[in-house]
Design a protein around this motif. Structure first.
Motif: not given
Lengths: 111, 112
Positions: B23-27, B33-36, B90-93, B99-103
């Motif tokens: 899971c990669n981001s520039s932010s 978080q990891w969800y299943r 999912a990354g949290s601000e 707010k979550l940003v999901f892969g």
């Protein structure tokens, strides 16, 4: 799942009709969220609420409105449904310093 | 707009093999978080990582948060058919309503 209920679980409707989805929680959590899930996109935030009558837009809010008149209920409305809004909609709740907890979703088909 | 790129999107392996999901981001995120997720159900939280460089283990699953808090990985050792499912990061601000940003998700299939 315990504490969060989405209704209806499935709905089929026609283009141009209004649709309201309901999220109900029994946890008294402050934060509530609406997401949509589409293939290849993961989940994307539509709107969220940080208290009664306090809401804000998410990443994909166009065509959607929300209301939260009491702590336990967060409503998502599609004023005039379009086929592009066919999706699975998830509600989530969150208490202070806690992670988000998701409902089981509503599968909405717009024909 | 924050984005999370998750890879691979599909993975099918034999029981007993090891695998890693990225899971990669520039932010920068305050937490990840990891969800299943199982068919017909909502995502269920597996783990939250908060500190850069943090490693958490959940039985055969190992989660790592990058030093710069921009990326994360999920490693499964000796995969079993019961591990089959959709895995979401999912990354949290950093501030506010978290707010979550999901892969995009990784659909994992473990074949017996």
């Amino acid at each position: 799942d315990a504490g969060i209920t989405q209704s209806p679980r499935h709905k089929v409707t026609e283009t141009g009709t209004p649709v309201t989805l309901r999220c109900h929680q029994t946890e008294n959590h402050r934060y509530m969220y609406w997401y949509r899930q589409d293939p290849g996109h993961g989940l994307r935030l539509i709107h969220y609420s940080y208290g009664v009558k306090d809401t804000d837009k998410g990443e994909v809010s166009d065509g959607y409105s929300v209301s939260r008149s009491k702590t336990e209920d967060f409503l998502l409305t599609l004023e005039s449904a379009t086929s592009s809004q066919t999706s699975v909609y998830f509600c989530a709740i969150r208490g202070s310093n806690q992670p988000q907890h998701f409902g089981d979703g509503t599968r909405l088909s717009i024909l | 707009t924050q984005l999370l790129e998750q890879s691979p999107q599909f993975l099918s392996i034999q029981e007993g093999e090891n695998l890693t999901v990225y899971c990669n981001s520039s932010s920068v995120f305050s937490s990840l978080q990891w969800y299943r997720q199982e068919p017909g159900e909502g995502p269920v939280l597996l783990v939250t990582v908060v500190t850069g460089g943090e490693v958490k283990k959940l039985k055969r699953l190992t989660f790592q948060f990058g030093d710069a808090r921009k990326d994360s990985s999920l490693h499964i050792t000796a995969a079993q058919p019961g591990d089959t499912g959709l895995y979401l990061c999912a990354g949290s601000e950093i501030q506010g309503a978290q707010k979550l940003v999901f892969g995009q998700g990784t659909r994992l299939t473990i074949n017996p």
